[in-house]
Design a protein around this motif. Structure first.
Motif, mmCIF file in Angstrom:
data_model
loop_
_atom_site.group_PDB
_atom_site.id
_atom_site.type_symbol
_atom_site.label_atom_id
_atom_site.label_comp_id
_atom_site.label_asym_id
_atom_site.label_seq_id
_atom_site.Cartn_x
_atom_site.Cartn_y
_atom_site.Cartn_z
ATOM 1 N N PRO A 218 35.936 27.215 36.043
ATOM 2 C CA PRO A 218 35.141 26.072 36.510
ATOM 3 C C PRO A 218 33.770 26.460 37.062
ATOM 4 O O PRO A 218 32.854 25.631 37.080
ATOM 5 C CB PRO A 218 36.020 25.465 37.612
ATOM 6 N N THR A 219 33.647 27.698 37.534
ATOM 7 C CA THR A 219 32.378 28.118 38.150
ATOM 8 C C THR A 219 31.968 29.491 37.625
ATOM 9 O O THR A 219 32.769 30.203 37.014
ATOM 10 C CB THR A 219 32.509 28.249 39.685
ATOM 11 N N VAL A 220 30.737 29.877 37.926
ATOM 12 C CA VAL A 220 30.257 31.209 37.565
ATOM 13 C C VAL A 220 31.145 32.269 38.221
ATOM 14 O O VAL A 220 31.564 33.235 37.569
ATOM 15 C CB VAL A 220 28.792 31.409 38.010
ATOM 16 N N ALA A 221 31.451 32.081 39.503
ATOM 17 C CA ALA A 221 32.265 33.070 40.226
ATOM 18 C C ALA A 221 33.633 33.238 39.559
ATOM 19 O O ALA A 221 34.144 34.364 39.445
ATOM 20 C CB ALA A 221 32.421 32.646 41.684
ATOM 21 N N ALA A 222 34.222 32.130 39.100
ATOM 22 C CA ALA A 222 35.531 32.202 38.428
ATOM 23 C C ALA A 222 35.412 32.932 37.094
ATOM 24 O O ALA A 222 36.300 33.698 36.704
ATOM 25 C CB ALA A 222 36.087 30.793 38.227
ATOM 26 N N LEU A 223 34.302 32.711 36.402
ATOM 27 C CA LEU A 223 34.053 33.416 35.133
ATOM 28 C C LEU A 223 33.935 34.920 35.381
ATOM 29 O O LEU A 223 34.511 35.733 34.654
ATOM 30 C CB LEU A 223 32.771 32.886 34.479
ATOM 31 N N VAL A 224 33.201 35.292 36.428
ATOM 32 C CA VAL A 224 33.046 36.709 36.776
ATOM 33 C C VAL A 224 34.414 37.325 37.065
ATOM 34 O O VAL A 224 34.734 38.416 36.592
ATOM 35 C CB VAL A 224 32.089 36.884 37.976
ATOM 36 N N ALA A 225 35.257 36.612 37.815
ATOM 37 C CA ALA A 225 36.593 37.114 38.151
ATOM 38 C C ALA A 225 37.413 37.338 36.879
ATOM 39 O O ALA A 225 38.124 38.347 36.753
ATOM 40 C CB ALA A 225 37.307 36.138 39.095
ATOM 41 N N GLU A 226 37.299 36.423 35.925
ATOM 42 C CA GLU A 226 38.016 36.568 34.639
ATOM 43 C C GLU A 226 37.553 37.807 33.894
ATOM 44 O O GLU A 226 38.355 38.571 33.355
ATOM 45 C CB GLU A 226 37.746 35.353 33.739
ATOM 46 N N LEU A 227 36.239 38.012 33.857
ATOM 47 C CA LEU A 227 35.683 39.168 33.138
ATOM 48 C C LEU A 227 36.112 40.472 33.796
ATOM 49 O O LEU A 227 36.520 41.420 33.125
ATOM 50 C CB LEU A 227 34.149 39.077 33.089
ATOM 51 N N VAL A 228 36.023 40.498 35.132
ATOM 52 C CA VAL A 228 36.365 41.715 35.881
ATOM 53 C C VAL A 228 37.828 42.101 35.643
ATOM 54 O O VAL A 228 38.161 43.288 35.510
ATOM 55 C CB VAL A 228 36.061 41.519 37.388
ATOM 56 N N ALA A 229 38.696 41.082 35.546
ATOM 57 C CA ALA A 229 40.123 41.354 35.329
ATOM 58 C C ALA A 229 40.378 41.868 33.915
ATOM 59 O O ALA A 229 41.402 42.493 33.646
ATOM 60 C CB ALA A 229 40.927 40.071 35.571
ATOM 61 N N ARG A 230 39.426 41.603 33.024
ATOM 62 C CA ARG A 230 39.632 41.935 31.615
ATOM 63 C C ARG A 230 39.424 43.410 31.311
ATOM 64 O O ARG A 230 40.129 43.991 30.490
ATOM 65 C CB ARG A 230 38.660 41.093 30.782
ATOM 66 N N ASP A 231 38.436 44.044 31.955
ATOM 67 C CA ASP A 231 38.066 45.411 31.550
ATOM 68 C C ASP A 231 37.251 46.088 32.646
ATOM 69 O O ASP A 231 36.473 45.444 33.353
ATOM 70 C CB ASP A 231 37.220 45.298 30.269
ATOM 71 N N ASP A 232 37.406 47.407 32.748
ATOM 72 C CA ASP A 232 36.674 48.189 33.763
ATOM 73 C C ASP A 232 35.158 48.098 33.604
ATOM 74 O O ASP A 232 34.420 48.239 34.581
ATOM 75 C CB ASP A 232 37.072 49.670 33.678
ATOM 76 N N ARG A 233 34.702 47.899 32.386
ATOM 77 C CA ARG A 233 33.253 47.817 32.162
ATOM 78 C C ARG A 233 32.659 46.661 32.967
ATOM 79 O O ARG A 233 31.577 46.767 33.537
ATOM 80 C CB ARG A 233 32.954 47.600 30.674
ATOM 81 N N TYR A 234 33.394 45.552 33.004
ATOM 82 C CA TYR A 234 32.915 44.394 33.768
ATOM 83 C C TYR A 234 33.029 44.655 35.264
ATOM 84 O O TYR A 234 32.182 44.233 36.045
ATOM 85 C CB TYR A 234 33.704 43.140 33.392
#
Lengths: 83, 146
Positions: free
Chosen positions: A27-43
Motif C-alpha cells: 500500500p505504501t512506499v515503505a511497505a514496498l521497500v520491506a517486500e524488496l528487502v525480504a526478497r534478497d540481500d541486494r535490496y
C-alpha cells in the motif's frame, strides 16, 4: 498492481539493476521497500538506511509513507548532487 | 525559457551571446557556469547520471518558479550528463531581468535548487577508485533562504 521500479547511482549499483517491473500489493512506499528487502540481500544492502535515500513517484519527489495507489513508476536514489 | 539536458559539450560564449543579444527589455543578464573541479588531485573524470524525464520536469518547474518570483524576462538552463574530464563545463544558467538584483537572485536560486532538487548524481573517478559525491548539508541548508 504492476510497478516499474528505477534505481539510480549507488542504489542502482547495490541492487545490480537500473530498472525492473514488480507485481505487488504494497500500500505504501515503505511497505514496498520491506517486500524488496525480504526478497534478497541486494535490496537489504541498498535499503539499509532509508533516511539516506530519496523516492520519486511518477517522477515527483515523495515520502516513504506515501501511498502507491495509481502510481506506475517508483524511483529510488541517494540525495541529488547536480549543479 | 529553455531547458536542455544533454551529453554534448556547449559553447559558453555562443550560448551567452544567443541568450543576451537582441533584447531591448532586459537591463540585466546574469550567467553562471559550473565546471568539473579536481578537488583532491588525480581526478580522471566525473560521471554524471540523471533520471531522464524527471530531470527535464524538475528543472522546468524550478525555472518556472524563478521566472514567477523575480519576474524574469527569460531564463536558460543547460545541464550535461555522462563522463566529463576536469575543466569541462557541466552546466550553465542564464537569467534576464529588468534589473540586476532580480537577475542575480534568480540565478542563485536556480543554482541552489538544481544542486539539491534536480535528479543528477556525480561520481568521481580517480586512478585509485571511484566515489559517489555525497550531498552536503550546506547545500540543503542553502535552500532554506528562499
Amino acid at each position: 498492481m504492476s510497478l516499474q521500479i528505477l534505481y539510480f547511482a549507488w542504489v542502482r549499483e547495490r541492487v545490480g539493476a537500473a530498472r525492473e517491473t514488480v507485481t505487488t500489493e504494497a500500500p505504501t512506499v515503505a511497505a514496498l521497500v520491506a517486500e524488496l528487502v525480504a526478497r534478497d540481500d541486494r535490496y537489504a544492502a541498498a535499503f539499509a538506511d532509508t533516511a539516506a535515500l530519496r523516492v520519486a513517484l511518477d517522477q515527483e519527489l515523495a515520502d516513504f509513507s506515501a501511498p502507491l495507489d495509481g502510481v506506475r513508476e517508483v524511483a529510488f536514489f541517494p540525495p541529488m548532487t547536480g549543479g | 525559457m529553455a531547458v536542455r539536458v544533454q551529453a554534448e559539450p556547449f559553447d559558453i560564449g555562443a550560448e551567452t551571446g544567443a541568450f543576451a543579444t537582441g533584447r531591448t527589455d532586459a537591463g540585466a543578464v546574469v550567467t553562471f557556469t559550473g565546471v568539473v573541479r579536481d578537488t583532491r588531485g588525480g581526478l580522471q573524470r566525473m560521471e554524471i547520471e540523471h533520471y531522464p524525464g524527471m530531470t527535464e520536469r524538475a528543472i522546468a518547474a524550478i525555472a518556472a518558479e524563478a521566472i514567477a518570483r523575480w519576474n524574469l524576462i527569460d531564463c536558460l538552463v543547460i545541464h550535461r550528463y555522462g563522463p566529463l574530464p576536469p575543466g569541462e563545463p557541466i552546466m550553465m544558467v542564464a537569467t534576464a531581468a529588468a534589473h540586476r538584483a532580480e537577475a542575480f537572485a534568480a540565478a542563485e536560486f536556480l543554482m541552489d535548487y538544481l544542486k539539491s532538487r534536480a535528479p543528477f548524481w556525480k561520481k568521481e573517478v580517480t586512478a585509485t577508485g571511484e566515489d559517489w559525491v555525497a550531498a552536503r548539508d550546506e547545500d540543503e541548508a542553502a535552500l532554506r533562504r528562499w
